[in-house]
Design an enzyme around this catalytic site. Structure first.
Site, PDB file in Angstrom:
ATOM      1  CE  LYS A  59      -4.447  39.105   8.264  1.00 37.09           C
ATOM      2  NZ  LYS A  59      -3.986  39.340   6.883  1.00 37.09           N
ATOM      3  CB  SER A  98      -6.290  42.347   5.622  1.00 34.24           C
ATOM      4  OG  SER A  98      -5.333  41.318   5.395  1.00 34.24           O
ATOM      5  CB  SER A 109      -2.678  41.870   3.831  1.00 34.83           C
ATOM      6  OG  SER A 109      -3.893  42.312   3.308  1.00 34.83           O
TER       7      SER A 109
HETATM    8  N1  GLN Z   1      -5.880  45.155   0.180  1.00 27.43           N
HETATM    9  C1  GLN Z   1      -5.893  43.962  -0.589  1.00 27.43           C
HETATM   10  C2  GLN Z   1      -7.295  43.409  -0.681  1.00 27.43           C
HETATM   11  O1  GLN Z   1      -8.156  43.992  -0.106  1.00 27.43           O
HETATM   12  C3  GLN Z   1      -4.911  42.989  -0.058  1.00 27.43           C
HETATM   13  C4  GLN Z   1      -5.439  42.077   0.948  1.00 27.43           C
HETATM   14  C5  GLN Z   1      -4.439  41.063   1.417  1.00 27.43           C
HETATM   15  O2  GLN Z   1      -3.268  41.109   1.069  1.00 27.43           O
HETATM   16  N2  GLN Z   1      -4.945  40.103   2.186  1.00 27.43           N
HETATM   17  O3  GLN Z   1      -7.536  42.421  -1.315  1.00 27.43           O
END
Ligand code: GLN
Length: 490
Positions: free
Chosen positions: A78, A153, A177
């Site tokens: 990532k 994400s 995410s």
């Molecule tokens: N969807 C969550 C956010 O937008 C989680 C993001 C993540 O785990 N990096 O913050």
């Protein structure tokens, strides 16, 4: 051996026995990336040195050296993780020219274990999002239905793994995410206990919540990856000194006597029919294998999303202050710097460098931390977080793991929620509490919706009890009704 669907052990054993070279394996996946990435947009940067790196592994094997347990296994990383000499951007314009001079500990450990790094994987900008649509490099498409999001994400990691552009992928999870995109794309995704894995070299979003973890095709591959990347690192004082167990060797699908908790407050929480069916199916399967189901109460989970969005944005506003256009990263174009006020310099650079979701979070977080509001928002959120954690610890006195849905519904359409941040945030309803309490959680594929979209179930365990979590994942995987089903794109 069909390289595309081979497990980590199959690949590494074949490479070590010289039945196939690490370079041939890398070439196979490189071809898949070239063919499929234009449709999926999962890769942001392809490692041009991948074949050379794989060849170096082959040379070491030829010399009789021990190349590690993941010899020749092609991995995608990532964008949040620093990779030496390979662009690392967090999918933000503000870091679009950043080439790190060092590897994140996770990456260094993967390399030491023999993997070939194939390149960097797309994500929401600074990992803020649940759909991979906030990336500076554009949306990623779900391999099961390219009109839908892969989740976020870590959307690039989930899509690349699901379509097998790689044999393994690494994601990060601050509020879901890893688990949410894993569920949307039908792969296994694990967020370990906070502190299990070093955060050194991982671009910080919310430091008290961030953890990296595997997004792979089986629970065994997840366990093998965790064994390699876990453990104390002097470069991260929050990384635990605890010994790293041999999870993969101890995997057991024996569920007799195991207590599976179901959170009372999650029942009737409005999940869609397919998701409910998948969750109930998993529960029934575990019962059939000898597990006992018990009801537990985590009433504070109702506040998980608001607490998360107060704490995560506060930490983000502080962490992202470093992108000022002076030390590194993007700088707005000024014909001359003489006479430019510092505030205007920052304002223009950060105004142009960050996307709108990131700006929204910086503003929210700065507000929460500002004098006069700090106690009411940030401190209060911290107190409720503590109560939530204590409720989980109490719940784990009467059960070994907790089973829940990962999301309320399967993958949504590209564009469907991007202009509705609140609904997007509510996507994190079942995942954020795990991060807030620092617990390990995973998503295991267990269903397909009536439209043929993957649905995972979430297994959560007590701090540092990844073994119980992985065992339940392993048991579910062994009887999963969707075992062997593949996305349309491949
Ligand atoms: N969807 C969550 C956010 O937008 C989680 C993001 C993540 O785990 N990096 O913050």
């Amino acid at each position: 051996m069909d390289l595309t669907f081979a497990s980590f052990s199959e690949i590494s054993e074949a490479v070590k026995l010289k039945k196939v070279s690490a370079q041939e394996v890398a070439k196979h996946f490189q071809t898949r990336i070239t063919t499929l990435n234009p449709t999926l947009n999962a890769f942001t940067t392809v490692n041009e040195e991948a074949l050379k790196d794989a060849a170096a592994t082959d040379v070491r094997i030829a010399k009789g050296e021990d190349v590690g347990p993941l010899a020749g296994v092609p991995f995608g990383i990532k964008e949040m993780l620093c990779t030496k000499n390979l662009k690392t951007t967090a999918c933000s314009k503000i870091l679009s020219n950043f080439v790190p001079p060092y590897d994140a500990t996770v990456v260094a450990r993967l390399k030491k274990s023999g993997v070939t790094v194939m390149g960097k994987l797309n994500q929401d900008e600074f990992a803020m999002g649940s759909s991979n649509e906030t990336s500076y490099y554009g949306a990623v498409k779900n391999p099961w239905d390219v009109t839908r999001v892969p989740g976020g994400s870590s959307g690039g990691s989930a899509a690349a793994q699901s379509a097998r552009l790689v044999a393994g992928a690494i994601g990060t999870d601050t509020g879901g995410s890893i688990r949410q995109p894993a569920s949307f794309c039908g792969v296994v995704g694990v967020k370990p206990t906070y502190g299990r894995i070093s955060r050194y070299g991982i671009i910080a979003f919310a430091s008290s919540l961030d953890q990296a973890g595997p997004m792979v095709s089986s629970v065994k591959d997840a366990a093998l990856t965790l064994e390699v990347i876990s453990g104390h690192d002097p470069m991260d004082s929050t990384s635990s000194q605890k010994v790293v167990p041999a999870w993969s060797k101890n995997l057991s699908a024996d569920m007799k006597g195991l207590k599976v908790g179901v959170i009372k407050e999650y029942l009737n929480s409005g999940v869609d029919a397919d998701t409910e069916k998948t969750f109930n199916g998993a529960l029934e399967a575990l019962k059939k294998m000898g597990a006992e189901v018990v009801e537990v109460s985590v009433s504070m989970s109702e506040f998980a999303v608001p607490i998360y969005y107060l704490i995560a944005t506060s930490e983000a506003s502080s962490n992202l202050a470093r992108y000022d256009g002076i030390r590194y990263g993007y700088r707005a174009d000024f014909p001359s710097l003489s006479g430019v006020e510092l505030e205007n310099f920052y304002g223009k650079t950060r105004g142009e460098g960050f996307g709108s979701e990131v700006k929204r979070r910086i503003m929210l977080g700065t507000y929460c931390l500002s004098s006069g509001y700090y106690d009411a928002y940030y401190n209060k959120a911290g107190q409720v977080r503590r109560m939530l954690t204590e409720q989980y610890l109490a719940a784990f006195k009467s059960c070994d793991v907790i089973l829940s849905p990962v999301t309320a519904s399967p993958a949504f359409k590209v564009g469907e929620l991007i202009s509705d941040p609140l609904t997007m945030y509510l996507n994190d309803i079942f995942t954020t509490s795990t991060n807030l309490a620092g617990l390990p959680g995973m998503s295991v594929p267990f269903g397909l919706s009536s439209q043929g979209l993957p649905i995972g179930v979430q297994v959560t365990a007590n701090h540092f009890d990844e073994q119980h979590m992985l065992n339940v994942g392993f048991a579910l995987e062994s009887v999963s009704p969707v075992k062997g089903s593949k996305p349309h794109v491949i």
